[in-house]
Write a protein that holds these residues in place. Structure first.
Motif, PDB file in Angstrom:
ATOM      1  N   THR A   3      52.304 -70.091  47.081  1.00  0.00           N
ATOM      2  CA  THR A   3      50.926 -70.155  46.588  1.00  0.00           C
ATOM      3  C   THR A   3      50.837 -69.646  45.152  1.00  0.00           C
ATOM      4  O   THR A   3      50.086 -70.178  44.335  1.00  0.00           O
ATOM      5  CB  THR A   3      50.008 -69.329  47.492  1.00  0.00           C
ATOM      6  N   VAL A   4      51.610 -68.598  44.843  1.00  0.00           N
ATOM      7  CA  VAL A   4      51.594 -68.043  43.483  1.00  0.00           C
ATOM      8  C   VAL A   4      52.088 -69.076  42.475  1.00  0.00           C
ATOM      9  O   VAL A   4      51.502 -69.258  41.402  1.00  0.00           O
ATOM     10  CB  VAL A   4      52.452 -66.766  43.414  1.00  0.00           C
ATOM     11  N   GLN A   5      53.174 -69.787  42.841  1.00  0.00           N
ATOM     12  CA  GLN A   5      53.688 -70.817  41.951  1.00  0.00           C
ATOM     13  C   GLN A   5      52.667 -71.938  41.740  1.00  0.00           C
ATOM     14  O   GLN A   5      52.488 -72.440  40.630  1.00  0.00           O
ATOM     15  CB  GLN A   5      54.987 -71.396  42.513  1.00  0.00           C
ATOM     16  N   GLN A   6      52.003 -72.320  42.816  1.00  0.00           N
ATOM     17  CA  GLN A   6      50.978 -73.358  42.716  1.00  0.00           C
ATOM     18  C   GLN A   6      49.838 -72.901  41.810  1.00  0.00           C
ATOM     19  O   GLN A   6      49.316 -73.678  41.008  1.00  0.00           O
ATOM     20  CB  GLN A   6      50.444 -73.701  44.109  1.00  0.00           C
ATOM     21  N   TRP A   7      49.489 -71.631  41.947  1.00  0.00           N
ATOM     22  CA  TRP A   7      48.400 -71.081  41.135  1.00  0.00           C
ATOM     23  C   TRP A   7      48.776 -71.104  39.656  1.00  0.00           C
ATOM     24  O   TRP A   7      47.979 -71.512  38.811  1.00  0.00           O
ATOM     25  CB  TRP A   7      48.086 -69.659  41.578  1.00  0.00           C
TER      26      TRP A   7
END
Length: 247
Positions: A3-7
């Protein structure tokens, strides 16, 4: 993918799109439209809406103090904006000398100088760039805001500029950028005139009068000359005055 990478990817995409919009040239409005926006801005600066406009002038005034204080090596402590449209920027360092002088002298001309920067960008076709530059400046100022009222004002103005820069049709964005530029150029002299009519102890001019051989009224006069010269320079950049007046 986490999720952090997507963000971070989403944030990167947004920033890339902002950069694309800010650096994309737009055709300038017709000269008569630009002149019309200038007239509207002048009327607003002379109308009962002045307190709202004056807050924009104050934001730029204090931003100029803050920027120069950092550039000359002073330690910026914070910025305050007050509901009477006044403001104060607090920096620490030597109470006298070139650094203090530069920090004080840039305040009243600051809005007009930002207006000149905006006029240069507009003349080059970067109307949306003016709006996003304003969002960036307000975002930086937000880090140094030290009172609740100032936080609300900066967040509100910054949010309006960001929403306008993202959602408004290009022609409206252009008109808004020109309007902001004209308000800064044409509104900058009025606080100087107000200071001349009602001198304040502790004002920039008063402090400069104590730091230099020139008394406070002389500094007020210089501020007025600088702001009026900037307004004339902005008009020369944005309007075909040579064609209109046969120069």
């Amino acid at each position: 993918m986490t999720t952090v990478q997507q963000w971070f990817e989403a944030l990167g995409a947004v920033l890339a799109e902002i950069w694309r919009r800010a650096t994309t040239e737009q055709p300038a409005p017709e000269p008569n439209v630009i002149a019309g926006i200038a007239i509207v801005a002048l009327v607003i600066c002379a109308s009962p809406a002045w307190p709202v406009v004056r807050m924009l002038i104050t934001i730029t005034h204090e931003g100029a103090h803050a920027l120069v204080s950092v550039l000359v090596g002073r330690r910026l402590s914070g910025i305050h904006l007050n509901n009477d449209t006044s403001g104060v920027t607090i920096s620490k360092g030597r109470p006298r000398g070139p650094g203090m002088f530069a920090t004080l002298v840039v305040g009243y001309p600051g809005p007009a100088l930002y207006g000149i920067v905006a006029a240069l960008l507009l003349a080059a076709g970067y109307a949306v760039g003016v709006l996003w530059l304003t969002v960036l400046v307000l975002g930086i100022m937000l880090l140094w805001m030290r009172n609740l009222y100032g936080l609300v004002v900066i967040v509100g103005v910054g949010a309006l500029a960001a929403v306008a820069s993202w959602y408004l049709p290009p022609v409206w964005q252009s008109w808004l950028a020109y309007g902001l530029c004209w308000i800064l150029l044409l509104g900058a002299p009025r606080p100087v005139v107000e200071l001349a009519r009602h001198p304040e102890r502790g004002s920039d001019a008063d402090q400069l009068g104590r730091l230099t051989f020139l008394p406070a009224p002389g500094w007020v006069g210089l501020f007025l000359i600088m702001t009026l010269t900037a307004a004339a320079g902005g008009a020369w950049l944005l309007l075909p005055l040579g064609e209109w007046f046969g120069a």
